[in-house]
Enzyme design. Structure first.
Site, mmCIF file in Angstrom:
data_model
loop_
_atom_site.group_PDB
_atom_site.id
_atom_site.type_symbol
_atom_site.label_atom_id
_atom_site.label_comp_id
_atom_site.label_asym_id
_atom_site.label_seq_id
_atom_site.Cartn_x
_atom_site.Cartn_y
_atom_site.Cartn_z
ATOM 1 N N HIS A 1 -3.826 1.056 8.342
ATOM 2 C CA HIS A 1 -4.436 0.855 7.027
ATOM 3 C C HIS A 1 -5.939 0.653 7.152
ATOM 4 C CE1 HIS A 1 -4.544 -0.244 2.775
ATOM 5 N NE2 HIS A 1 -5.483 -1.108 3.140
ATOM 6 N N HIS B 1 -7.760 8.775 2.967
ATOM 7 C CA HIS B 1 -6.996 10.025 3.035
ATOM 8 C C HIS B 1 -7.982 11.179 2.911
ATOM 9 C CE1 HIS B 1 -7.051 8.313 -1.028
ATOM 10 N NE2 HIS B 1 -7.231 9.562 -1.478
ATOM 11 N N THR C 1 -8.394 6.532 -5.910
ATOM 12 C CA THR C 1 -7.351 5.791 -6.612
ATOM 13 C C THR C 1 -6.369 5.117 -5.658
ATOM 14 O OG1 THR C 1 -5.992 7.784 -6.790
ATOM 15 C CG2 THR C 1 -7.442 7.278 -8.661
ATOM 16 N N HIS D 1 -8.400 14.853 1.787
ATOM 17 C CA HIS D 1 -7.781 15.923 1.005
ATOM 18 C C HIS D 1 -8.065 17.248 1.696
ATOM 19 C CE1 HIS D 1 -7.194 13.705 -2.936
ATOM 20 N NE2 HIS D 1 -8.149 12.950 -2.423
ATOM 21 N N ASN E 1 -12.737 10.823 -0.914
ATOM 22 C CA ASN E 1 -13.330 10.115 -2.043
ATOM 23 C C ASN E 1 -13.482 8.643 -1.662
ATOM 24 O OD1 ASN E 1 -13.390 12.359 -3.798
ATOM 25 N ND2 ASN E 1 -11.210 12.093 -4.239
ATOM 26 N N CYS F 1 0.857 -1.189 0.000
ATOM 27 C CA CYS F 1 0.000 0.000 0.000
ATOM 28 C C CYS F 1 0.891 1.235 0.000
ATOM 29 C CB CYS F 1 -0.913 -0.002 1.227
ATOM 30 S SG CYS F 1 -1.756 1.572 1.482
ATOM 31 N N CYS G 1 0.658 3.329 3.258
ATOM 32 C CA CYS G 1 1.336 2.651 4.373
ATOM 33 C C CYS G 1 2.849 2.850 4.248
ATOM 34 C CB CYS G 1 0.998 1.169 4.404
ATOM 35 S SG CYS G 1 -0.613 0.777 5.110
ATOM 36 N N ASP H 1 0.196 16.522 -1.512
ATOM 37 C CA ASP H 1 -0.221 15.699 -2.649
ATOM 38 C C ASP H 1 0.798 15.877 -3.775
ATOM 39 O OD1 ASP H 1 -3.283 14.504 -3.658
ATOM 40 O OD2 ASP H 1 -1.725 14.912 -5.157
HETATM 41 P P1 5GP Z 1 -7.869 9.853 -4.485
HETATM 42 O O1 5GP Z 1 -8.067 10.041 -5.968
HETATM 43 O O2 5GP Z 1 -7.645 8.394 -4.124
HETATM 44 O O3 5GP Z 1 -8.900 10.511 -3.628
HETATM 45 O O4 5GP Z 1 -6.540 10.632 -4.134
HETATM 46 C C1 5GP Z 1 -5.266 10.078 -4.235
HETATM 47 C C2 5GP Z 1 -4.298 11.231 -4.224
HETATM 48 O O5 5GP Z 1 -3.008 10.734 -3.946
HETATM 49 C C3 5GP Z 1 -4.222 11.974 -5.559
HETATM 50 O O6 5GP Z 1 -4.586 13.333 -5.365
HETATM 51 C C4 5GP Z 1 -2.772 11.781 -5.984
HETATM 52 O O7 5GP Z 1 -2.238 12.936 -6.608
HETATM 53 C C5 5GP Z 1 -2.072 11.463 -4.690
HETATM 54 N N1 5GP Z 1 -0.903 10.611 -4.846
HETATM 55 C C6 5GP Z 1 -0.832 9.489 -5.609
HETATM 56 N N2 5GP Z 1 0.385 8.941 -5.507
HETATM 57 C C7 5GP Z 1 1.102 9.735 -4.641
HETATM 58 C C8 5GP Z 1 2.431 9.679 -4.140
HETATM 59 O O8 5GP Z 1 3.229 8.781 -4.448
HETATM 60 N N3 5GP Z 1 2.813 10.672 -3.300
HETATM 61 C C9 5GP Z 1 1.958 11.677 -2.924
HETATM 62 N N4 5GP Z 1 2.446 12.609 -2.085
HETATM 63 N N5 5GP Z 1 0.693 11.757 -3.381
HETATM 64 C C10 5GP Z 1 0.271 10.800 -4.231
HETATM 65 ZN ZN ZN Z 2 -2.312 1.394 3.667
#
Ligand code: 5GP
Ligand code: ZN
Length: 113
Positions: free
Chosen positions: A45, A99, A94, A101, A86, A3, A6, A29
């Site tokens: 997690h 998390h 994704t 935001h 989300n 993950c 994690c 982000d």
């Molecule tokens: P979701 O679409 O799941 O709500 O948000 C996932 C967020 O994680 C996205 O805004 C994406 O830019 C961010 N993200 C994805 N991979 C990484 C990473 O490796 N490092 C950081 N700091 N953010 C990430």
């Molecule tokens: Zn996790």
């Protein structure tokens, strides 16, 4: 566990961390959608909001209070900011480790896309 968040929590993948304590980590982000775009995660997690239990109520409360504190620390308390969780595909989740935001620093449109 394989993950991404994690691994960030454990320090195995680098991130720009702006806050951490025993329960939470907050970091920038990687693909910011506003001048301030932070993610606040629990160290433990939890895949989606659907997986929360009543025992997690204090944890989720502390995620929101940390978001508010970070928004204030960055000077956005008065003008405002947005917090978003989300959940699953239609919301665009994704990374399957919950998390929160925190978006701030520009006028955000509503309704969201
Ligand atoms: P979701 O679409 O799941 O709500 O948000 C996932 C967020 O994680 C996205 O805004 C994406 O830019 C961010 N993200 C994805 N991979 C990484 C990473 O490796 N490092 C950081 N700091 N953010 C990430
Ligand atoms: Zn996790």
């Amino acid at each position: 566990m394989d993950c991404l968040f994690c691994k960030i929590s454990a320090g195995q993948i680098p991130a720009t961390i702006v806050h951490q304590d025993d329960d939470l980590v907050a970091f920038k982000d990687i693909n910011g959608q506003a001048p301030l775009h932070l993610l606040i995660i629990p160290r433990r997690h939890i895949a989606t909001l659907n997986d929360l239990s009543p025992a997690d109520d204090a944890l989720v409360g502390s995620m929101f209070r940390t978001a508010a504190a970070l928004a204030a620390q960055h000077g956005h308390a008065d003008r405002g900011y947005r917090t978003v969780f989300n959940c699953n595909r239609d919301a665009g989740q994704t990374v399957f480790h919950i998390h929160l935001h925190l978006l701030a620093g520009r006028a955000l449109t509503w309704p969201p896309g």
